[in-house]
Design a protein around this motif. Structure first.
Motif, short mmCIF file in Angstrom:
data_model
loop_
_atom_site.label_atom_id
_atom_site.label_comp_id
_atom_site.label_asym_id
_atom_site.label_seq_id
_atom_site.Cartn_x
_atom_site.Cartn_y
_atom_site.Cartn_z
N ILE A 1 23.71 7.24 -17.06
CA ILE A 1 24.29 7.39 -18.77
C ILE A 1 24.12 5.86 -19.42
O ILE A 1 24.23 5.00 -18.66
CB ILE A 1 25.76 7.77 -18.36
N SER A 2 23.44 5.90 -20.57
CA SER A 2 23.53 4.54 -21.26
C SER A 2 24.76 3.93 -21.46
O SER A 2 25.70 4.71 -21.88
CB SER A 2 22.58 5.02 -22.46
N ILE A 3 25.01 2.64 -21.30
CA ILE A 3 26.27 2.06 -21.29
C ILE A 3 25.92 0.78 -22.13
O ILE A 3 27.16 0.30 -22.47
CB ILE A 3 26.82 1.68 -20.07
N SER A 4 25.10 0.43 -22.47
CA SER A 4 24.69 -0.89 -23.27
C SER A 4 23.31 -1.05 -23.93
O SER A 4 22.62 -0.48 -23.21
CB SER A 4 25.42 -2.09 -22.72
N ARG A 5 23.39 -1.59 -24.98
CA ARG A 5 21.90 -1.97 -25.71
C ARG A 5 21.80 -3.13 -26.22
O ARG A 5 22.71 -4.12 -26.34
CB ARG A 5 21.96 -0.88 -26.89
N SER A 6 20.41 -3.69 -26.27
CA SER A 6 20.31 -4.84 -26.83
C SER A 6 18.90 -4.95 -27.66
O SER A 6 17.82 -4.33 -27.26
CB SER A 6 20.11 -6.19 -26.08
N LYS A 7 18.84 -5.27 -28.96
CA LYS A 7 17.72 -5.77 -29.77
C LYS A 7 17.11 -6.82 -29.09
O LYS A 7 17.79 -7.74 -28.50
CB LYS A 7 17.97 -5.27 -31.21
N LEU A 8 16.01 -7.23 -29.71
CA LEU A 8 15.41 -8.50 -29.39
C LEU A 8 15.24 -9.50 -30.58
O LEU A 8 15.20 -9.07 -31.64
CB LEU A 8 13.82 -8.02 -28.78
N LEU A 9 15.14 -10.84 -30.10
CA LEU A 9 14.65 -11.73 -31.08
C LEU A 9 13.32 -11.41 -31.61
O LEU A 9 12.35 -10.65 -30.95
CB LEU A 9 14.54 -13.27 -30.44
N ILE A 10 12.98 -11.80 -32.95
CA ILE A 10 11.71 -11.18 -33.57
C ILE A 10 10.67 -11.68 -32.89
O ILE A 10 9.70 -11.03 -32.93
CB ILE A 10 11.70 -11.67 -35.26
N GLU A 11 10.65 -12.95 -32.39
CA GLU A 11 9.26 -13.35 -31.69
C GLU A 11 9.21 -12.59 -30.46
O GLU A 11 7.92 -12.06 -30.11
CB GLU A 11 9.64 -14.80 -31.24
N ASP A 12 10.33 -12.23 -29.70
CA ASP A 12 10.14 -11.55 -28.35
C ASP A 12 9.57 -10.12 -28.77
O ASP A 12 8.70 -9.43 -27.97
CB ASP A 12 11.45 -11.54 -27.66
N GLU A 13 10.21 -9.54 -29.78
CA GLU A 13 9.78 -7.97 -30.04
C GLU A 13 8.30 -8.15 -30.46
O GLU A 13 7.62 -7.30 -29.98
CB GLU A 13 10.40 -7.61 -31.30
N LEU A 14 7.89 -8.82 -31.36
CA LEU A 14 6.38 -8.96 -31.73
C LEU A 14 5.47 -9.34 -30.46
O LEU A 14 4.26 -8.67 -30.42
CB LEU A 14 6.03 -10.06 -32.78
N ASN A 15 5.82 -10.04 -29.65
CA ASN A 15 5.16 -10.25 -28.25
C ASN A 15 5.07 -9.14 -27.43
O ASN A 15 4.14 -8.60 -26.89
CB ASN A 15 5.71 -11.44 -27.47
N VAL A 16 6.18 -8.48 -27.28
CA VAL A 16 6.28 -7.27 -26.63
C VAL A 16 5.24 -6.20 -27.17
O VAL A 16 4.17 -5.43 -26.59
CB VAL A 16 7.43 -6.26 -26.56
N LEU A 17 5.11 -6.04 -28.49
CA LEU A 17 4.26 -4.96 -29.03
C LEU A 17 2.85 -5.35 -29.03
O LEU A 17 2.09 -4.45 -29.09
CB LEU A 17 4.75 -4.94 -30.61
N GLU A 18 2.55 -6.49 -28.83
CA GLU A 18 1.12 -6.98 -28.59
C GLU A 18 0.45 -6.58 -27.25
O GLU A 18 -0.71 -6.74 -27.17
CB GLU A 18 0.92 -8.44 -28.82
#
Length: 214
Positions: free
Chosen positions: A99-116
């Protein structure tokens, strides 16, 4: 399984805060290695808007695969992954039941790097069950925190009959000398139910400053 390396996460049970809502007092985690799961857009929307329960097979895949930077070494944590639909990314932690218990979004730089790094990555299929939906709240975290602090302070002053401080705060807030404490209390509390504005923000800072030691 695919992995991503070296990101900062800010876990929260109720809501994954956007990077611009992160506070200096948040407990951030430096993640050295984490599973990266590519999913369909429909699956991602389910993950974003609902608490879910993943199947035990997928849960087993995630077990012990995430490494965090501890004080002296790296530590394994169970049941954590980054999920992406190639346009968005979110980190989710699960308990032993899946069961999902916690979440986090990313810093914008980290998110862009993941998408790359997603080119050529295959979608990861897994079974999951939708539980309760996550209520969407577009109010900025800082606004909610400011209103909460003001509410607590005004309630405490009113209940403890600290009349002088209430009158002082109201004057700084409204630039009006008012002796009627009932009026002061009701006026401020009513304002907190309305749209946030610069005057309320000013009251928030005045209250915070009133507790600073000289």
């Amino acid at each position: 399984m695919n992995y991503y390396y070296d990101i900062i996460l800010n876990w929260n049970e109720d809501r994954a805060y956007d990077f611009f809502e992160w506070n200096d007092t948040d407990s951030l985690e430096l993640i050295k290695k984490i599973p990266l799961i590519k999913v369909k857009h429909k699956v991602f929307l389910d993950l974003m808007t609902n608490n879910i329960k993943i199947d035990q097979e997928f849960l087993k895949e995630l077990e012990g695969k995430t490494l965090i930077s501890a004080k002296k070494d790296l530590q394994k944590i169970d049941y954590v992954a980054l999920f992406t639909d190639t346009k968005n990314v979110i980190a989710i932690e699960f308990n032993q039941e899946g069961i999902s218990i916690s979440r986090s979004k990313l810093l914008i730089e980290d998110e862009l790097n993941v998408l790359e790094v997603l080119y050529g990555m295959k979608e990861h299929l897994f079974n999951y069950e939708l539980l309760d939906s996550i209520k969407e709240d577009k109010t900025l975290r800082q606004i909610k925190d400011a209103k909460k602090l003001i509410t607590i302070e005004i309630n405490n002053l009113y209940q403890e009959k600290e009349i002088d401080k209430l009158k002082y705060l109201y004057y700084e807030y409204k630039k009006e000398y008012i002796d009627n404490i009932e009026y002061i209390y009701e006026n401020i509390m009513n304002d907190l139910n309305n749209e946030f504005n610069d005057n309320i923000l000013k009251l928030y800072y005045i209250i915070k400053l009133s507790y600073h030691k000289v």
